[in-house]
Design an enzyme around this catalytic site. Structure first.
Site, mmCIF file in Angstrom:
data_model
loop_
_atom_site.group_PDB
_atom_site.id
_atom_site.type_symbol
_atom_site.label_atom_id
_atom_site.label_comp_id
_atom_site.label_asym_id
_atom_site.label_seq_id
_atom_site.Cartn_x
_atom_site.Cartn_y
_atom_site.Cartn_z
ATOM 1 C CB CYS A 11 -0.882 0.056 1.258
ATOM 2 S SG CYS A 11 -2.193 -1.240 1.269
HETATM 3 C C1 BEZ Z 1 0.533 -4.665 1.803
HETATM 4 O O1 BEZ Z 1 0.065 -3.688 1.560
HETATM 5 O O2 BEZ Z 1 1.792 -4.827 1.708
HETATM 6 C C2 BEZ Z 1 -0.457 -5.875 2.080
HETATM 7 C C3 BEZ Z 1 -1.642 -5.741 2.649
HETATM 8 C C4 BEZ Z 1 -2.230 -6.671 2.922
HETATM 9 C C5 BEZ Z 1 -1.838 -8.080 2.690
HETATM 10 C C6 BEZ Z 1 -0.727 -8.206 2.165
HETATM 11 C C7 BEZ Z 1 0.222 -7.378 1.729
#
Ligand code: BEZ
Length: 256
Positions: free
Chosen positions: A82
């Site tokens: 994110c």
């Molecule tokens: C991320 O944004 O890194 C993420 C969020 C939830 C599950 C896997 C990755």
């Protein structure tokens, strides 16, 4: 798929725990009530909502004020994928602006958390996040747009409540939903692709054209079958007929 589906091995009906219509046990009673809403589809009017965001409280329809909008969710603040995505969206700010488009993010965290995280995004991604991020800790907006994760059991918060998947909605100035895409939490999106679809939609609305596979702004476009040759002769002089149903035209022709 309904609440129950056939078990392939034992031919008995088994409860489908992942059905989107099943109540989500970990949600608050208020949020559970909203699980019965119908799914949004292309062509629907985007539902209105009020929300707290990093740029102040908004009423979504008023916020859009006749512009294109991209509403997108991401799983959670302070997560690696994110962080890269929001940096990328911020760095495309001139591109959104050129297309008269407002972008607005969402995750199920508080305003205070979003604000602290934005500092990290700016630092690590060399970005300047100015677009609003909805603080949807109670999942009201996520429920309304069917953004909660029903497949990834690890995509939950500390209390076990589901977080959002990577949803994208492109909404036209008349508030009609024109694109819906959903990516899993594990895969960061390609926002150049979102920009490409936005270009295709905006050009198509203006010039009654469609765009072919892997089209990029500037490439030849397609004359859709709904336009008969007589009308095409007037609208797209010099267009090419590859097959009677496959007609293309240089984008330069559209500007004249
Ligand atoms: C991320 O944004 O890194 C993420 C969020 C939830 C599950 C896997 C990755």
């Amino acid at each position: 798929m309904g609440l129950f589906s056939a078990c392939v091995n034992c031919s008995e009906e088994v409860e489908d725990k992942k059905s989107r219509t099943a109540p989500i046990p970990t949600l608050t009673p208020e949020a559970q009530l909203e699980t019965t809403h119908k799914s949004l589809r292309l062509g629907d009017t985007v539902p209105n909502f009020s929300a707290e965001t990093t740029n102040g409280n908004i009423d979504f329809h008023t916020y859009k004020e006749g512009k294109w909008a991209i509403l997108f969710s991401h799983p959670e603040d302070f997560t690696p994928v994110c962080t890269t995505e929001l940096g990328a969206v911020a760095k495309l700010s001139n591109e959104w602006e050129k297309r008269d488009t407002k972008v607005i993010g969402l995750s199920c965290n508080t305003l205070e958390s979003h604000e602290r995280w934005i500092a990290d995004i700016n630092e690590t991604q060399n970005a300047d996040v100015k677009f609003p991020i909805i603080a949807d800790a109670n999942r009201k907006v996520a429920q309304l747009f069917d953004m909660l994760d029903f497949q990834d059991e690890t995509n939950v918060d500390k209390k076990g409540m589901p977080l959002t998947v990577r949803s994208v909605f492109i909404i036209a100035p008349n508030n009609i939903i024109r694109l819906i895409i959903t990516y899993p939490a594990s895969c960061g999106r390609n926002f150049d692709e979102v920009l490409r679809v936005l270009d295709s939609l905006q050009l198509g609305d203006k010039h009654k054209i469609a765009t072919p596979v892997n089209w990029k702004n500037g490439d030849d476009v397609i004359i859709p079958p709904s336009i008969k040759n007589e009308e095409a002769d007037k609208l797209f002089p010099g267009y090419k007929v590859i097959k009677p149903y496959l007609r293309t035209v240089n984008v330069g022709v559209l500007e004249h």
